[in-house]
Scaffold this motif. Structure first.
Motif, PDB file in Angstrom:
ATOM      1  N   MET A   1       0.846  -1.189   0.000  1.00  0.00           N
ATOM      2  CA  MET A   1       0.000   0.000   0.000  1.00  0.00           C
ATOM      3  C   MET A   1       0.884   1.244   0.000  1.00  0.00           C
ATOM      4  N   ASP A   2       0.635   2.135  -0.977  1.00  0.00           N
ATOM      5  CA  ASP A   2       1.268   3.443  -0.950  1.00  0.00           C
ATOM      6  C   ASP A   2       0.214   4.500  -1.264  1.00  0.00           C
ATOM      7  N   TYR A   3       0.522   5.755  -0.945  1.00  0.00           N
ATOM      8  CA  TYR A   3      -0.500   6.785  -1.097  1.00  0.00           C
ATOM      9  C   TYR A   3       0.128   8.146  -1.367  1.00  0.00           C
ATOM     10  N   SER A   4      -0.713   9.044  -1.849  1.00  0.00           N
ATOM     11  CA  SER A   4      -0.335  10.440  -2.045  1.00  0.00           C
ATOM     12  C   SER A   4      -1.435  11.322  -1.487  1.00  0.00           C
ATOM     13  N   CYS A   5      -1.047  12.378  -0.798  1.00  0.00           N
ATOM     14  CA  CYS A   5      -1.993  13.355  -0.256  1.00  0.00           C
ATOM     15  C   CYS A   5      -1.579  14.725  -0.772  1.00  0.00           C
ATOM     16  N   ALA A   6      -2.458  15.381  -1.515  1.00  0.00           N
ATOM     17  CA  ALA A   6      -2.091  16.654  -2.135  1.00  0.00           C
ATOM     18  C   ALA A   6      -3.255  17.636  -2.085  1.00  0.00           C
ATOM     19  N   SER A   7      -2.931  18.910  -1.898  1.00  0.00           N
ATOM     20  CA  SER A   7      -3.953  19.956  -1.835  1.00  0.00           C
ATOM     21  C   SER A   7      -3.436  21.207  -2.541  1.00  0.00           C
ATOM     22  N   HIS A   8      -4.347  21.888  -3.246  1.00  0.00           N
ATOM     23  CA  HIS A   8      -3.977  23.086  -3.997  1.00  0.00           C
ATOM     24  C   HIS A   8      -5.033  24.160  -3.773  1.00  0.00           C
ATOM     25  N   ILE A   9      -4.592  25.400  -3.679  1.00  0.00           N
ATOM     26  CA  ILE A   9      -5.502  26.515  -3.402  1.00  0.00           C
ATOM     27  C   ILE A   9      -6.418  26.838  -4.571  1.00  0.00           C
ATOM     28  N   GLY A  10      -6.041  26.398  -5.779  1.00  0.00           N
ATOM     29  CA  GLY A  10      -6.809  26.752  -6.962  1.00  0.00           C
ATOM     30  C   GLY A  10      -6.341  28.074  -7.542  1.00  0.00           C
ATOM     31  N   LYS A  11      -7.097  28.626  -8.486  1.00  0.00           N
ATOM     32  CA  LYS A  11      -6.669  29.828  -9.197  1.00  0.00           C
ATOM     33  C   LYS A  11      -7.323  31.116  -8.703  1.00  0.00           C
ATOM     34  N   ILE A  12      -8.355  30.993  -7.867  1.00  0.00           N
ATOM     35  CA  ILE A  12      -9.130  32.176  -7.495  1.00  0.00           C
ATOM     36  C   ILE A  12      -9.127  32.433  -5.992  1.00  0.00           C
ATOM     37  N   ARG A  13      -9.284  31.391  -5.200  1.00  0.00           N
ATOM     38  CA  ARG A  13      -9.414  31.553  -3.744  1.00  0.00           C
ATOM     39  C   ARG A  13      -8.158  32.176  -3.124  1.00  0.00           C
ATOM     40  N   LYS A  14      -8.357  32.934  -2.042  1.00  0.00           N
ATOM     41  CA  LYS A  14      -7.238  33.569  -1.347  1.00  0.00           C
ATOM     42  C   LYS A  14      -6.656  32.698  -0.248  1.00  0.00           C
ATOM     43  N   ASN A  15      -7.385  31.675   0.137  1.00  0.00           N
ATOM     44  CA  ASN A  15      -6.859  30.741   1.131  1.00  0.00           C
ATOM     45  C   ASN A  15      -7.390  29.341   0.837  1.00  0.00           C
ATOM     46  N   ASN A  16      -6.727  28.356   1.398  1.00  0.00           N
ATOM     47  CA  ASN A  16      -7.087  26.961   1.154  1.00  0.00           C
ATOM     48  C   ASN A  16      -7.831  26.420   2.371  1.00  0.00           C
ATOM     49  N   GLU A  17      -9.129  26.139   2.185  1.00  0.00           N
ATOM     50  CA  GLU A  17      -9.941  25.626   3.288  1.00  0.00           C
ATOM     51  C   GLU A  17     -10.033  24.100   3.277  1.00  0.00           C
ATOM     52  N   ASP A  18      -9.332  23.461   2.331  1.00  0.00           N
ATOM     53  CA  ASP A  18      -9.215  21.996   2.316  1.00  0.00           C
ATOM     54  C   ASP A  18      -8.040  21.572   3.200  1.00  0.00           C
ATOM     55  N   TYR A  19      -8.120  20.346   3.677  1.00  0.00           N
ATOM     56  CA  TYR A  19      -6.975  19.786   4.428  1.00  0.00           C
ATOM     57  C   TYR A  19      -7.037  18.273   4.335  1.00  0.00           C
ATOM     58  N   CYS A  20      -5.885  17.638   4.210  1.00  0.00           N
ATOM     59  CA  CYS A  20      -5.853  16.165   4.164  1.00  0.00           C
ATOM     60  C   CYS A  20      -4.572  15.644   4.798  1.00  0.00           C
ATOM     61  N   GLU A  21      -4.668  14.446   5.338  1.00  0.00           N
ATOM     62  CA  GLU A  21      -3.518  13.754   5.931  1.00  0.00           C
ATOM     63  C   GLU A  21      -3.706  12.260   5.750  1.00  0.00           C
ATOM     64  N   GLY A  22      -2.599  11.543   5.759  1.00  0.00           N
ATOM     65  CA  GLY A  22      -2.649  10.087   5.729  1.00  0.00           C
ATOM     66  C   GLY A  22      -1.469   9.507   6.476  1.00  0.00           C
ATOM     67  N   GLU A  23      -1.643   8.289   6.945  1.00  0.00           N
ATOM     68  CA  GLU A  23      -0.560   7.621   7.663  1.00  0.00           C
ATOM     69  C   GLU A  23      -0.720   6.105   7.536  1.00  0.00           C
ATOM     70  N   ILE A  24       0.381   5.430   7.243  1.00  0.00           N
ATOM     71  CA  ILE A  24       0.392   3.967   7.231  1.00  0.00           C
ATOM     72  C   ILE A  24       1.175   3.515   8.458  1.00  0.00           C
TER      73      ILE A  24
END
Length: 250
Positions: A1-24
């Motif tokens: 099992m492997d994984y990737s966790c990624a988040s991007h603010i996008g092109k318009i928003r002034k802040n990123n209200e998404d959040y993600c984490e993972g752990e094996i």
């Protein structure tokens, strides 16, 4: 099992209200993966506070309450997940009362636990979890949203939901009320399966078939590269929202 966790603010928003984490976590009973993704909301741009509180505290609670010296409490997973969501809900709801700037904040929250060829998924809100097995791409979660209710009632189609004026209105969130109701799902996993967890910055602008085709086409690549392609797809199509993904390869 492997994984990737990624988040991007996008092109318009002034802040990123998404959040993600993972752990094996490597245990004497075999590896266990814990993953969580959230899309926050609230006045004065405090959605990012709610989403981070949700993800960090759900993972902390699950690590503390699932892992025991003698075993992993997988037989009680439903109860542990419900307790975890109630705990996180209380933390965020209490935080929302501390100051006016936090008033009304809340978040979606999808959590996945992978252990012993099974995935256990808990969900509140309209962020999603999908399972890709062979070439079949199935949505595990059910959105808690106005448009999902309209789709279920066959008032609108899934395609119409993408442009519906109430497409961003969710009917259930973590932290907005004293209590929270959580949906829990269980699926069998096989080697080669992919799990995708995503906020509506991806799934609200890129259709499921395009997501499916991208994962299938690049499934042998580095998993971080596949996640980056999905985020780039969302930004190329729209970029109007934050976009976050957790991609897990079994």
């Amino acid at each position: 099992m492997d994984y990737s966790c990624a988040s991007h603010i996008g092109k318009i928003r002034k802040n990123n209200e998404d959040y993600c984490e993972g752990e094996i976590i490597e245990t004497e009973f075999g590896p266990m993966g814990i993953f969580a993704i959230a899309d926050g909301m609230g006045g004065h741009n405090k959605g990012e506070v709610a989403s981070k509180l949700a993800v960090s505290n759900i993972i902390k609670f699950l690590k503390e309450n699932l892992l025991q010296r003698e075993s992993i409490k997988i037989d009680y997973i439903d109860d542990v997940l419900k307790q975890a969501y109630n705990n996180v809900n209380t933390i965020i709801h209490n935080k929302s009362k501390e100051a006016l700037e936090f008033d009304g904040m809340g978040t979606t929250l999808v959590t996945a636990i992978i252990y012993n060829n099974n995935i256990y998924v808990a969900n509140v809100g309209d962020s999603r979890c999908y399972l890709l097995h062979d070439r079949k791409f199935d949505k595990i979660t059910i959105d808690h949203s106005v448009v999902e209710e309209l789709i279920m009632a066959k008032v609108i189609t899934e395609e119409e939901a993408k442009t519906h004026p109430q497409r961003n209105h969710i009917t259930r969130a973590v932290g907005t009320d004293d209590m929270v109701v959580v949906d829990i799902f269980k699926k069998k996993l096989r080697e080669g399966d992919f799990i995708l967890m995503a906020t509506d910055g991806l799934i609200g602008f890129v259709n499921d078939n395009e997501i499916r085709q991208t994962i299938i086409e690049f499934k042998e690549e580095d998993i971080d590269e596949i996640s980056a392609k999905l985020i780039n797809m969302a930004n190329d199509v729209s970029g109007k929202d934050n976009v976050s993904v957790i991609l897990i390869r079994v």
